[in-house]
Design a protein around this motif. Structure first.
Motif, PDB file in Angstrom:
ATOM      1  N   GLN A   1       0.818  -1.209   0.000  1.00  0.00           N
ATOM      2  CA  GLN A   1       0.000   0.000   0.000  1.00  0.00           C
ATOM      3  C   GLN A   1       0.854   1.263   0.000  1.00  0.00           C
ATOM      4  OE1 GLN A   1      -2.452  -1.178   3.506  1.00  0.00           O
ATOM      5  NE2 GLN A   1      -4.158  -0.395   2.292  1.00  0.00           N
ATOM      6  N   GLN A   2       2.000   1.214   0.670  1.00  0.00           N
ATOM      7  CA  GLN A   2       2.855   2.396   0.742  1.00  0.00           C
ATOM      8  C   GLN A   2       3.253   2.879  -0.648  1.00  0.00           C
ATOM      9  OE1 GLN A   2       6.171   1.491   3.276  1.00  0.00           O
ATOM     10  NE2 GLN A   2       4.923   1.333   5.124  1.00  0.00           N
ATOM     11  N   TRP A   3       3.506   1.924  -1.559  1.00  0.00           N
ATOM     12  CA  TRP A   3       3.880   2.328  -2.917  1.00  0.00           C
ATOM     13  C   TRP A   3       2.739   3.096  -3.578  1.00  0.00           C
ATOM     14  CZ3 TRP A   3       6.895   3.879  -6.452  1.00  0.00           C
ATOM     15  CH2 TRP A   3       6.487   3.894  -7.784  1.00  0.00           C
ATOM     16  N   HIS A   4       1.516   2.587  -3.486  1.00  0.00           N
ATOM     17  CA  HIS A   4       0.381   3.253  -4.129  1.00  0.00           C
ATOM     18  C   HIS A   4       0.009   4.549  -3.399  1.00  0.00           C
ATOM     19  CE1 HIS A   4      -0.086  -0.073  -6.855  1.00  0.00           C
ATOM     20  NE2 HIS A   4      -0.123  -0.919  -5.852  1.00  0.00           N
ATOM     21  N   TRP A   5       0.257   4.598  -2.102  1.00  0.00           N
ATOM     22  CA  TRP A   5       0.064   5.839  -1.340  1.00  0.00           C
ATOM     23  C   TRP A   5       1.002   6.922  -1.869  1.00  0.00           C
ATOM     24  CZ3 TRP A   5       3.544   8.215   2.194  1.00  0.00           C
ATOM     25  CH2 TRP A   5       2.988   9.195   3.020  1.00  0.00           C
ATOM     26  N   PHE A   6       2.254   6.537  -2.142  1.00  0.00           N
ATOM     27  CA  PHE A   6       3.202   7.489  -2.733  1.00  0.00           C
ATOM     28  C   PHE A   6       2.834   7.804  -4.177  1.00  0.00           C
ATOM     29  CE2 PHE A   6       6.854   7.645  -5.662  1.00  0.00           C
ATOM     30  CZ  PHE A   6       7.369   8.887  -5.327  1.00  0.00           C
TER      31      PHE A   6
ATOM     32  N   VAL B   1     -10.305  -8.267  -1.167  1.00  0.00           N
ATOM     33  CA  VAL B   1     -10.186  -7.272  -2.235  1.00  0.00           C
ATOM     34  C   VAL B   1      -8.990  -6.347  -2.061  1.00  0.00           C
ATOM     35  CG1 VAL B   1     -12.691  -7.302  -2.510  1.00  0.00           C
ATOM     36  CG2 VAL B   1     -11.636  -5.507  -1.117  1.00  0.00           C
ATOM     37  N   ASP B   2      -8.236  -6.472  -0.982  1.00  0.00           N
ATOM     38  CA  ASP B   2      -7.212  -5.482  -0.681  1.00  0.00           C
ATOM     39  C   ASP B   2      -5.992  -5.615  -1.590  1.00  0.00           C
ATOM     40  OD1 ASP B   2      -7.089  -7.912   0.945  1.00  0.00           O
ATOM     41  OD2 ASP B   2      -5.218  -7.097   1.701  1.00  0.00           O
ATOM     42  N   VAL B   3      -5.063  -4.677  -1.447  1.00  0.00           N
ATOM     43  CA  VAL B   3      -3.894  -4.570  -2.321  1.00  0.00           C
ATOM     44  C   VAL B   3      -2.827  -5.564  -1.891  1.00  0.00           C
ATOM     45  CG1 VAL B   3      -2.068  -3.029  -3.127  1.00  0.00           C
ATOM     46  CG2 VAL B   3      -4.359  -2.139  -2.714  1.00  0.00           C
ATOM     47  N   ARG B   4      -2.452  -6.461  -2.800  1.00  0.00           N
ATOM     48  CA  ARG B   4      -1.391  -7.426  -2.520  1.00  0.00           C
ATOM     49  C   ARG B   4      -0.452  -7.631  -3.701  1.00  0.00           C
ATOM     50  NH1 ARG B   4      -2.003 -10.501   2.170  1.00  0.00           N
ATOM     51  NH2 ARG B   4      -3.897  -9.966   3.312  1.00  0.00           N
ATOM     52  N   ALA B   5      -0.875  -7.270  -4.895  1.00  0.00           N
ATOM     53  CA  ALA B   5      -0.083  -7.556  -6.089  1.00  0.00           C
ATOM     54  C   ALA B   5       1.199  -6.732  -6.126  1.00  0.00           C
ATOM     55  CB  ALA B   5      -0.913  -7.277  -7.339  1.00  0.00           C
ATOM     56  N   LEU B   6       2.278  -7.369  -6.571  1.00  0.00           N
ATOM     57  CA  LEU B   6       3.564  -6.711  -6.780  1.00  0.00           C
ATOM     58  C   LEU B   6       4.232  -7.325  -8.006  1.00  0.00           C
ATOM     59  CD1 LEU B   6       5.318  -6.260  -3.293  1.00  0.00           C
ATOM     60  CD2 LEU B   6       4.683  -4.464  -4.901  1.00  0.00           C
ATOM     61  N   THR B   7       5.254  -6.659  -8.505  1.00  0.00           N
ATOM     62  CA  THR B   7       6.024  -7.226  -9.607  1.00  0.00           C
ATOM     63  C   THR B   7       7.162  -8.082  -9.063  1.00  0.00           C
ATOM     64  OG1 THR B   7       7.442  -5.268  -9.694  1.00  0.00           O
ATOM     65  CG2 THR B   7       5.522  -5.301 -11.141  1.00  0.00           C
TER      66      THR B   7
ATOM     67  N   ARG C   1       9.570  -4.729   0.302  1.00  0.00           N
ATOM     68  CA  ARG C   1       9.235  -3.352   0.664  1.00  0.00           C
ATOM     69  C   ARG C   1       9.524  -2.448  -0.535  1.00  0.00           C
ATOM     70  NH1 ARG C   1      13.425  -2.885   5.365  1.00  0.00           N
ATOM     71  NH2 ARG C   1      14.596  -3.889   3.677  1.00  0.00           N
ATOM     72  N   PRO C   2       8.521  -2.062  -1.300  1.00  0.00           N
ATOM     73  CA  PRO C   2       8.790  -1.217  -2.469  1.00  0.00           C
ATOM     74  C   PRO C   2       9.538   0.065  -2.124  1.00  0.00           C
ATOM     75  CG  PRO C   2       6.561  -2.088  -2.577  1.00  0.00           C
ATOM     76  CD  PRO C   2       7.100  -2.450  -1.228  1.00  0.00           C
ATOM     77  N   ALA C   3       9.233   0.669  -0.981  1.00  0.00           N
ATOM     78  CA  ALA C   3       9.910   1.919  -0.619  1.00  0.00           C
ATOM     79  C   ALA C   3      11.411   1.696  -0.453  1.00  0.00           C
ATOM     80  CB  ALA C   3       9.314   2.487   0.670  1.00  0.00           C
ATOM     81  N   GLU C   4      11.783   0.621   0.228  1.00  0.00           N
ATOM     82  CA  GLU C   4      13.204   0.328   0.427  1.00  0.00           C
ATOM     83  C   GLU C   4      13.866  -0.090  -0.881  1.00  0.00           C
ATOM     84  OE1 GLU C   4      14.791   0.921   3.132  1.00  0.00           O
ATOM     85  OE2 GLU C   4      13.041   1.425   4.343  1.00  0.00           O
ATOM     86  N   LEU C   5      13.147  -0.855  -1.703  1.00  0.00           N
ATOM     87  CA  LEU C   5      13.725  -1.302  -2.971  1.00  0.00           C
ATOM     88  C   LEU C   5      13.988  -0.122  -3.896  1.00  0.00           C
ATOM     89  CD1 LEU C   5      14.620  -3.434  -4.975  1.00  0.00           C
ATOM     90  CD2 LEU C   5      12.220  -3.741  -5.643  1.00  0.00           C
ATOM     91  N   VAL C   6      13.045   0.803  -4.002  1.00  0.00           N
ATOM     92  CA  VAL C   6      13.227   1.955  -4.889  1.00  0.00           C
ATOM     93  C   VAL C   6      14.440   2.778  -4.450  1.00  0.00           C
ATOM     94  CG1 VAL C   6      12.207   4.151  -5.604  1.00  0.00           C
ATOM     95  CG2 VAL C   6      10.828   2.070  -5.629  1.00  0.00           C
ATOM     96  N   ALA C   7      14.616   2.956  -3.147  1.00  0.00           N
ATOM     97  CA  ALA C   7      15.762   3.717  -2.653  1.00  0.00           C
ATOM     98  C   ALA C   7      17.075   2.991  -2.961  1.00  0.00           C
ATOM     99  CB  ALA C   7      15.628   3.955  -1.151  1.00  0.00           C
ATOM    100  N   ALA C   8      17.118   1.687  -2.705  1.00  0.00           N
ATOM    101  CA  ALA C   8      18.329   0.918  -2.985  1.00  0.00           C
ATOM    102  C   ALA C   8      18.620   0.879  -4.483  1.00  0.00           C
ATOM    103  CB  ALA C   8      18.182  -0.499  -2.432  1.00  0.00           C
TER     104      ALA C   8
END
Length: 646
Positions: free
Chosen positions: A23-28, A287-293, A327-334
């Motif tokens: 969810q943090q990724w879509h929140w951003f 129905v909640d958000v779970r999908a990732l690449t 963690r998309p937030a940590e992955l994007v930063a790295a």
């Protein structure tokens, strides 16, 4: 549309907590300006209303689903990644009704697109909208749009399926629904770190810019979106999937990999594949958000028959699916830090998404010409897109391929031809052809492109970026390496005539600051500088370590203060307590700041009187100094008389 509350009443909140990592990724993502987003926000789809259901039945069914799924009655925080679950009756259901002459394919598509274009404010209102289409006063279809921060594509399909079941009087799922807050306890930090390491290793180990030398338009900065539907390909795909004992989704991904190899001559590249992360039965009814690449390693052998391609892609997909929780937030930063170290932006060659659920809730109407194909395309010259996105779905006797691609990768004609070529390949395979993988590209790379170890680089692009530095008078960039004195690893050598005072460090920083904006850019591995007047050229065998630089200008000090204020506690160093110690030659990720802190950072900049940079720019490889130079003061406010005040 039924009016909803302007602000949530705290008394209606029954529980709250942080957003999940996904969810943090879509929140951003919601803070990125719409033209710069590739993923559609919000999501939208429809289901038909089975007779004899009434408008009242639709309202009752949606009220029942709102009570079942907390995601439908949750709001989010504006500056911090939190979610608040409200009572089922906390706000009126966001439903309206529209009379239409007939609920046909064209009406459905136009109405769904119109609903998707309506803004959804998940900070204050329910994160979804519904619209009932009435034909002669009777409900024929229900359209639903949902914000991605609470519901993903799989979740929207689950929601519509459950709505359709309720409208036809069927019982709801026996399993207890899992909710977004329930996902927090399931998050495994060690598993997430392993998946992030896998992503970074795959990005570093695969070439970037694979498609660019073999198509597209020079200096392309926009994108094409198109949809291709084919009736014939539906049966062809079935035959090929049965022949190779693979799912239709794997066959389409294999066909896409085959097409990329045929076009480019590259046989090893990275695919980013969306997975639902819903293996457990209980998750399939939530129905909640779970999908990732996940990273899927494409590794084809020249001369291999298509059956071998399918087997290879299936094996790689199975391996990649293990890395769908991170963690998309940590992955994007790295990822940003790694790109700066390597001097190139690593981008997966393709991103693939498939809608594999049965969609029996769709309005029963033919949406393609009998036995024929249908294509639409739209182009936006100023909306960037870094890779090739392909979404695949299979419904009611036809397949649909949705393609989004940067125009520097494929021009409009090439984009339209891509799904036609994929379906042509499926047709040949269905007829018994082997279609082996070619060894060489269908057409040679365009002039000026060079295949570096990191991927493809455009020499003239590197020269243009260096030439844009005010201290560079002229420059040439050539490949080198593998010879005596040059080192074993091929690299670029930049020979520049410069004004006095220009340093290698300064030029290298200049190139780094353009990595995320300019496709085909690679930092030189060596710089040889000659003074404007006659003198001795200077240069080294490699780029020296990046020097530090403190904030000097007013805008730099404002940005440094905002960065110092949002650095997370676990990344905070003593120097960050002093904005004057923030290094303006580093990117935001170098300071330990992830995309989770960016909304608050932008708010602090606004409070300091500055605007002009987008959220996704902050999350990239650009240095703070370069970002500060792009900051603009808020325009002065105008009085009614037309005069301005500061």
């Amino acid at each position: 549309m039924t009016a909803v509350k302007a602000t949530p009443d705290p008394a209606t909140v029954i529980r709250s907590g942080p957003l999940s990592w996904v969810q943090q990724w879509h929140w951003f993502e919601r803070t990125i300006p719409a033209p710069r987003r590739v993923n559609p926000t919000p999501l939208a789809d429809h289901c038909h209303v089975p007779p004899p259901a009434t408008v009242s039945d639709v309202h009752m069914a949606l009220a029942s689903l709102t009570a079942r799924h907390e995601a439908l009655r949750s709001t989010i925080g504006p500056l911090r990644p939190v979610q608040r679950v409200h009572r089922p009756d906390w706000a009126p259901l966001p439903i309206d009704h529209v009379d239409v002459p007939a609920v046909d394919a064209g009406t459905l598509e136009a109405a769904t697109a119109a609903l998707a274009a309506r803004p959804i404010d998940p900070e204050r209102n329910p994160p979804w909208l519904a619209r009932v289409l009435l034909e002669a006063g009777k409900p024929r279809a229900v359209l639903i749009a949902a914000h991605h921060v609470m519901i993903d594509g799989w979740g929207l399909a689950v929601l519509l399926d459950q709505l359709h079941d309720r409208l036809r009087g069927a019982d709801g799922p026996a399993e207890t629904a899992l909710h977004p807050l329930d996902a927090i306890a399931e998050q495994n930090l060690e598993r997430a770190r392993l998946s992030e390491c896998e992503w970074l290793a795959r990005l570093a180990d695969n070439p970037t810019g694979v498609l660019a030398p073999f198509g597209g338009i020079a200096d392309g900065k926009g994108r094409h979106r198109l949809q291709y539907r084919s009736v014939e390909a539906y049966d062809d795909l079935d035959r090929v999937a049965r022949r190779h004992r693979a799912s239709p989704e794997i066959v389409v991904l294999a066909a896409l990999a085959h097409e990329v190899a045929t076009r480019t001559g590259e046989h090893r590249f990275l695919a980013s594949v969306v997975v639902s992360n819903r293996a457990r039965a209980a998750l399939r009814t939530s129905v909640d958000v779970r999908a990732l690449t996940v990273p899927v390693q494409i590794d084809l052998q020249p001369g291999a028959a298509f059956g071998e391609v399918v087997a290879s892609v299936a094996t790689a997909s199975t391996a990649g699916y293990r890395h769908g929780r991170y963690r998309p937030a940590e992955l994007v930063a790295a990822w940003s830090r790694q790109d700066r170290r390597r001097g190139v932006v690593a981008i997966p060659t393709i991103e693939f998404n498939c809608y594999a659920w049965p969609r029996g809730y769709l309005v029963p109407t033919r949406t393609t010409p009998p036995g024929g194909d249908a294509t639409w395309i739209s182009s936006a010259p100023d909306e960037p897109c870094e890779t090739l996105y392909v979404d695949f779905s299979r419904d009611a006797g036809f397949i649909t391929l949705d393609v989004t691609v940067g125009d520097h990768l494929l021009d409009a004609a090439q984009a339209v031809a891509l799904p036609e070529r994929l379906c042509g390949l499926l047709h040949a395979l269905a007829g018994g052809a082997e279609c082996p993988v070619l060894s060489d590209p269908r057409t040679p790379a365009a002039s000026g492109w060079w295949r570096a170890p990191q991927g493809w680089a455009c020499l003239t692009t590197v020269e243009d970026v260096l030439q844009s530095h005010p201290g560079v008078l002229d420059v040439t960039v050539t490949p080198s390496g593998g010879t005596s004195g040059e080192g074993d690893r091929p690299h670029l050598v930049a020979r520049a005539r410069v004004t006095p005072g220009v340093t290698i460090d300064e030029l290298h920083q200049h190139v780094l600051d353009h990595l995320g904006d300019v496709p085909g850019l690679l930092t030189p591995g060596r710089y040889i500088l000659s003074p404007a007047e006659h003198g001795t050229a200077t240069g080294g065998s490699s780029v020296p370590p990046m020097s530090s630089r403190l904030a000097v200008t007013t805008s730099e000090r404002a940005l440094a203060a905002a960065v110092a204020a949002v650095v997370p506690d676990d990344s905070r160093q003593p120097s960050y307590d002093n904005p004057g110690s923030v290094d303006m030659n580093r990117c935001l990720a170098d300071h330990g700041v992830t995309l989770v802190e960016i909304p608050r950072l932008l708010m602090l900049l606004r409070q300091s009187g500055y605007t002009g940079i987008a959220a996704d720019e902050l999350a990239g490889t650009v240095s703070l100094g370069h970002l500060a130079a792009a900051l603009e003061p808020f325009p002065p406010r105008a009085h009614h008389g037309g005069e301005t005040s500061s």
